[in-house]
Scaffold this active site. Sequence first.
Site, short mmCIF file in Angstrom:
data_model
loop_
_atom_site.label_atom_id
_atom_site.label_comp_id
_atom_site.label_asym_id
_atom_site.label_seq_id
_atom_site.Cartn_x
_atom_site.Cartn_y
_atom_site.Cartn_z
N LEU A 114 0.75 -1.23 0.16
CA LEU A 114 -0.04 0.00 0.15
C LEU A 114 1.06 1.26 -0.14
CD1 LEU A 114 -2.92 -1.21 2.43
CD2 LEU A 114 -2.97 -1.15 -0.05
N GLY A 115 2.07 1.25 -0.26
CA GLY A 115 2.83 2.40 -0.46
C GLY A 115 3.35 3.03 0.77
N SER A 116 3.56 2.19 1.98
CA SER A 116 3.58 2.92 3.23
C SER A 116 4.91 3.99 3.39
CB SER A 116 3.35 1.53 4.29
OG SER A 116 4.39 1.92 5.50
N SER A 117 6.04 3.05 3.00
CA SER A 117 7.39 3.77 3.19
C SER A 117 7.30 5.04 2.64
CB SER A 117 8.26 2.80 2.64
OG SER A 117 8.21 2.50 1.43
N ASP A 160 4.93 4.80 -6.36
CA ASP A 160 4.37 5.19 -5.01
C ASP A 160 4.72 6.79 -4.53
OD1 ASP A 160 3.97 2.44 -5.04
OD2 ASP A 160 5.01 1.82 -3.16
O1 PMV Z 1 6.21 -1.08 -2.53
P1 PMV Z 1 4.64 -1.96 -3.18
O2 PMV Z 1 4.66 -3.30 -2.54
O3 PMV Z 1 3.70 -1.07 -3.05
O4 PMV Z 1 5.13 -2.04 -4.66
C1 PMV Z 1 5.56 -0.88 -5.54
C2 PMV Z 1 5.28 -1.70 -6.95
C3 PMV Z 1 6.42 -2.49 -7.83
O5 PMV Z 1 5.77 -2.11 -9.13
C4 PMV Z 1 6.35 -3.77 -7.46
C5 PMV Z 1 7.72 -1.67 -7.60
C6 PMV Z 1 7.69 -0.35 -8.31
O6 PMV Z 1 8.85 0.37 -7.64
O7 PMV Z 1 7.13 0.10 -9.08
#
Ligand code: PMV
Length: 327
Positions: A114-117, A160
């Site tokens: 969900l892009g927490s970081s 993200d």
């Molecule tokens: O960090 P996440 O789990 O929200 O995934 C990000 C999406 C990816 O395509 C897997 C990685 C990226 O940098 O785009």
Amino acid sequence: MVAKAIAPSKIILSGEHFVVEGEPALVAAIDIYAKCIVEERLDDDIRIESKDYFGKIHVIKYSKNKIVDYAGDKTTKKILRPILIAVLKTLEFCETKRGLDVYIESDIPPSAGLGSSAAVAVAASASVLGEIKGNIDKEIIWKAAFEAERIIHKNPSGIDVTVSTFGGLILYKKGERPTFIKLNYKPIFIVGFINKRAKTGKLVEKVLKLKKEIPSIINPIYTSAGNLTIRLVEALKNRDLHTAGLLLNINHELLSAIGVSIPKLDIIVNIARKKGAYGAKLTGAGGGGSIIALVDESRLEKVKSSLEKRVKKLFITSIAEDGVKII
Ligand code: PMV
């Protein structure tokens, strides 16, 4: 001065992983937020205190170019280092130096796709800017938070950070300006987090390795996913939820084909579909994390009650139009 900012989390509707190699992806900001408060200190140090989703407190203090003190557990430094980078980069881009107390509180489950970081880094950068200037500059926030993302996983697409900064529904292509998609209705997504967490960086590496090993098999899946994203934008614009759902389902199967789904995700995605969702898929890096299911008011209750007992946490969301903001 004290400044406070909030930044939204996100769901990827299609194209995760494929976006890392240049295919378009569709992503939406959702109304689950990371919050940050920044206050000037009397000395030159930077102290960061973060209360995570599970209520655990982590603290580091950065003095004379070093982390000199921390409280929490062995993961604390690792968790807070990207936030420190976002703060330092923001100061650097503003060509200023100052001591700051930074307080973070996030409602976003970590490592849940969900892009927490990214949201935490975006909120931190925005509140530093708020403290310095009294307003925000999204270009600076994006750059500072992207540097922080690079610490967490080496090869981020930037999706993200972009959606948390700018908000809304975004058609995203790596290295290009985001395209904002406007819908004249609010689609409803059920988000289910299964509490098995996976590292995005590791999964991204695994997928890239597979692509390198058997390009003739994997490359067409990338092309297909890119085309799917474009079709999904059209379906959503036309409020054709049947086609949109079908495309979400296919996207899940493409992600399975590149090895990022797990049986538990497949099971709940299938339950959501059987109980009436227009479509359902894993969202984010996979290996655990979360699923999304597209519903409307008439289908919401049945899908929700079938998923409730099978996930750790369930959210009913729609697109959050605003990105990061000072509050
Ligand atoms: O960090 P996440 O789990 O929200 O995934 C990000 C999406 C990816 O395509 C897997 C990685 C990226 O940098 O785009």
